[in-house]
Scaffold this motif. Sequence first.
Motif, PDB file in Angstrom:
ATOM      1  N   VAL A 161       0.817  -1.222   0.000  1.00  0.00           N
ATOM      2  CA  VAL A 161       0.000   0.000   0.000  1.00  0.00           C
ATOM      3  C   VAL A 161       0.853   1.275   0.000  1.00  0.00           C
ATOM      4  O   VAL A 161       0.569   2.204  -0.767  1.00  0.00           O
ATOM      5  CB  VAL A 161      -0.986  -0.005   1.182  1.00  0.00           C
ATOM      6  CG1 VAL A 161      -1.695   1.339   1.307  1.00  0.00           C
ATOM      7  CG2 VAL A 161      -2.016  -1.118   1.003  1.00  0.00           C
ATOM      8  N   PRO A 162       1.895   1.382   0.831  1.00  0.00           N
ATOM      9  CA  PRO A 162       2.723   2.595   0.752  1.00  0.00           C
ATOM     10  C   PRO A 162       3.331   2.818  -0.624  1.00  0.00           C
ATOM     11  O   PRO A 162       3.387   3.968  -1.099  1.00  0.00           O
ATOM     12  CB  PRO A 162       3.812   2.332   1.804  1.00  0.00           C
ATOM     13  CG  PRO A 162       3.170   1.413   2.781  1.00  0.00           C
ATOM     14  CD  PRO A 162       2.307   0.514   1.958  1.00  0.00           C
ATOM     15  N   ALA A 167       3.521   5.593  -5.898  1.00  0.00           N
ATOM     16  CA  ALA A 167       3.399   5.510  -7.354  1.00  0.00           C
ATOM     17  C   ALA A 167       2.194   6.305  -7.842  1.00  0.00           C
ATOM     18  O   ALA A 167       2.248   6.958  -8.893  1.00  0.00           O
ATOM     19  CB  ALA A 167       3.285   4.043  -7.780  1.00  0.00           C
ATOM     20  N   GLY A 168       1.108   6.263  -7.087  1.00  0.00           N
ATOM     21  CA  GLY A 168      -0.076   7.038  -7.459  1.00  0.00           C
ATOM     22  C   GLY A 168       0.179   8.533  -7.427  1.00  0.00           C
ATOM     23  O   GLY A 168      -0.311   9.279  -8.289  1.00  0.00           O
ATOM     24  N   VAL A 188       8.515  10.033  -2.465  1.00  0.00           N
ATOM     25  CA  VAL A 188       9.434   9.098  -1.811  1.00  0.00           C
ATOM     26  C   VAL A 188       9.225   9.104  -0.302  1.00  0.00           C
ATOM     27  O   VAL A 188       9.106   8.044   0.338  1.00  0.00           O
ATOM     28  CB  VAL A 188      10.898   9.452  -2.150  1.00  0.00           C
ATOM     29  CG1 VAL A 188      11.865   8.598  -1.319  1.00  0.00           C
ATOM     30  CG2 VAL A 188      11.177   9.249  -3.633  1.00  0.00           C
ATOM     31  N   ILE A 189       9.181  10.291   0.274  1.00  0.00           N
ATOM     32  CA  ILE A 189       9.035  10.428   1.725  1.00  0.00           C
ATOM     33  C   ILE A 189       7.690   9.888   2.191  1.00  0.00           C
ATOM     34  O   ILE A 189       7.588   9.256   3.248  1.00  0.00           O
ATOM     35  CB  ILE A 189       9.213  11.904   2.140  1.00  0.00           C
ATOM     36  CG1 ILE A 189      10.656  12.344   1.900  1.00  0.00           C
ATOM     37  CG2 ILE A 189       8.839  12.104   3.609  1.00  0.00           C
ATOM     38  CD1 ILE A 189      10.881  13.827   2.071  1.00  0.00           C
ATOM     39  N   THR A 190       6.649  10.118   1.398  1.00  0.00           N
ATOM     40  CA  THR A 190       5.316   9.632   1.772  1.00  0.00           C
ATOM     41  C   THR A 190       5.284   8.114   1.827  1.00  0.00           C
ATOM     42  O   THR A 190       4.778   7.521   2.791  1.00  0.00           O
ATOM     43  CB  THR A 190       4.257  10.136   0.780  1.00  0.00           C
ATOM     44  OG1 THR A 190       4.229  11.574   0.812  1.00  0.00           O
ATOM     45  CG2 THR A 190       2.882   9.601   1.144  1.00  0.00           C
ATOM     46  N   ALA A 191       5.817   7.475   0.784  1.00  0.00           N
ATOM     47  CA  ALA A 191       5.835   6.014   0.759  1.00  0.00           C
ATOM     48  C   ALA A 191       6.676   5.463   1.909  1.00  0.00           C
ATOM     49  O   ALA A 191       6.273   4.503   2.596  1.00  0.00           O
ATOM     50  CB  ALA A 191       6.367   5.517  -0.581  1.00  0.00           C
ATOM     51  N   PHE A 192       7.838   6.061   2.128  1.00  0.00           N
ATOM     52  CA  PHE A 192       8.710   5.627   3.214  1.00  0.00           C
ATOM     53  C   PHE A 192       8.029   5.810   4.565  1.00  0.00           C
ATOM     54  O   PHE A 192       8.036   4.898   5.414  1.00  0.00           O
ATOM     55  CB  PHE A 192      10.018   6.414   3.170  1.00  0.00           C
ATOM     56  CG  PHE A 192      10.913   6.195   4.364  1.00  0.00           C
ATOM     57  CD1 PHE A 192      11.673   5.042   4.474  1.00  0.00           C
ATOM     58  CD2 PHE A 192      10.988   7.140   5.375  1.00  0.00           C
ATOM     59  CE1 PHE A 192      12.490   4.832   5.569  1.00  0.00           C
ATOM     60  CE2 PHE A 192      11.805   6.949   6.470  1.00  0.00           C
ATOM     61  CZ  PHE A 192      12.561   5.791   6.570  1.00  0.00           C
ATOM     62  N   SER A 193       7.432   6.973   4.764  1.00  0.00           N
ATOM     63  CA  SER A 193       6.793   7.273   6.055  1.00  0.00           C
ATOM     64  C   SER A 193       5.607   6.359   6.313  1.00  0.00           C
ATOM     65  O   SER A 193       5.403   5.892   7.442  1.00  0.00           O
ATOM     66  CB  SER A 193       6.356   8.737   6.096  1.00  0.00           C
ATOM     67  OG  SER A 193       7.456   9.605   5.936  1.00  0.00           O
ATOM     68  N   TRP A 203      -0.360  -1.376  11.155  1.00  0.00           N
ATOM     69  CA  TRP A 203      -1.487  -1.259  10.232  1.00  0.00           C
ATOM     70  C   TRP A 203      -1.474  -2.449   9.290  1.00  0.00           C
ATOM     71  O   TRP A 203      -0.433  -2.790   8.703  1.00  0.00           O
ATOM     72  CB  TRP A 203      -1.374   0.034   9.415  1.00  0.00           C
ATOM     73  CG  TRP A 203      -1.512   1.269  10.242  1.00  0.00           C
ATOM     74  CD1 TRP A 203      -2.058   1.387  11.484  1.00  0.00           C
ATOM     75  CD2 TRP A 203      -1.067   2.588   9.874  1.00  0.00           C
ATOM     76  NE1 TRP A 203      -2.007   2.686  11.915  1.00  0.00           N
ATOM     77  CE2 TRP A 203      -1.414   3.447  10.956  1.00  0.00           C
ATOM     78  CE3 TRP A 203      -0.451   3.123   8.744  1.00  0.00           C
ATOM     79  CZ2 TRP A 203      -1.131   4.806  10.926  1.00  0.00           C
ATOM     80  CZ3 TRP A 203      -0.172   4.472   8.717  1.00  0.00           C
ATOM     81  CH2 TRP A 203      -0.511   5.305   9.789  1.00  0.00           C
ATOM     82  N   ARG A 204      -2.625  -3.083   9.129  1.00  0.00           N
ATOM     83  CA  ARG A 204      -2.715  -4.260   8.276  1.00  0.00           C
ATOM     84  C   ARG A 204      -3.959  -4.184   7.408  1.00  0.00           C
ATOM     85  O   ARG A 204      -4.958  -3.583   7.799  1.00  0.00           O
ATOM     86  CB  ARG A 204      -2.737  -5.539   9.120  1.00  0.00           C
ATOM     87  CG  ARG A 204      -1.422  -5.756   9.860  1.00  0.00           C
ATOM     88  CD  ARG A 204      -1.490  -6.856  10.876  1.00  0.00           C
ATOM     89  NE  ARG A 204      -0.223  -6.972  11.592  1.00  0.00           N
ATOM     90  CZ  ARG A 204      -0.022  -7.749  12.641  1.00  0.00           C
ATOM     91  NH1 ARG A 204      -1.016  -8.495  13.106  1.00  0.00           N
ATOM     92  NH2 ARG A 204       1.160  -7.794  13.226  1.00  0.00           N
ATOM     93  N   ALA A 205      -3.878  -4.832   6.256  1.00  0.00           N
ATOM     94  CA  ALA A 205      -5.029  -4.862   5.353  1.00  0.00           C
ATOM     95  C   ALA A 205      -6.047  -5.881   5.866  1.00  0.00           C
ATOM     96  O   ALA A 205      -5.677  -6.896   6.474  1.00  0.00           O
ATOM     97  CB  ALA A 205      -4.573  -5.239   3.940  1.00  0.00           C
TER      98      ALA A 205
END
Length: 219
Positions: A161-162, A167-168, A188-193, A203-205
């Motif tokens: 998901v990150p 990518a989105g 990059v920072i958003t996905a990493f964070s 957090w889990r799906a």
Amino acid sequence: MFQDFFTPSVQHGLDVAGIFVFAISGALLAVRKNFDVFGIAVLATVTSVGGGLFRDLVIGAVPPAAFTDLAYFVTPLVAATLVYFLHPEVTRINRAVSTFDAAGLGLFCVTGTVKAYEYGLGLTASATLGLATAVGGGVLRDVLANEVPSLLRWDRDLYAVPAMVGAGMVALCLRYDALNPLTSGLAVITAFSLRMLAMHFHWRAPRAWNRRSATPDEA
């Protein structure tokens, strides 16, 4: 606008950075699994170039960069050497693996999406390949280390998901001609964070709706 920023040299530099951090994560997992020096080098290499190799084959960038650029080959070996001699104490390895893996996830979801778009794919397809670039190496790493990939385990914190979010974000920036150093870094920072927060808060799906199982191992 993004062509002015994502010049071949910038794309190459970001790829090498992603390869390095993913190689660190692969090598650290090899240490945790008590692999020998050859196993450390193999796991570092597969983790770092696996996703990019898949991306290049899909978009027709052949031969893939992993086989034509010496930096793509040397960087994982440098990372493996550093880990071999300087790896942290065993009790800290798991955290280090996760942190470097999250960094690679953030970098590769951006570079993978941009490269796919440059080769003529649409925004949705480009974001999908950005996701594959980000998670592909980690999946191969886990398989070779005899673990169920984190991507497929319900009892593991959010992994794909990150990368999907990062990518989105890149795809949206491409759509509105807003991709630049600031927005790329933000993706990059958003996905990493998000990945780090998912690990911290677990957090889990969700699994299948109203799922029930009488088998403890499948619960």
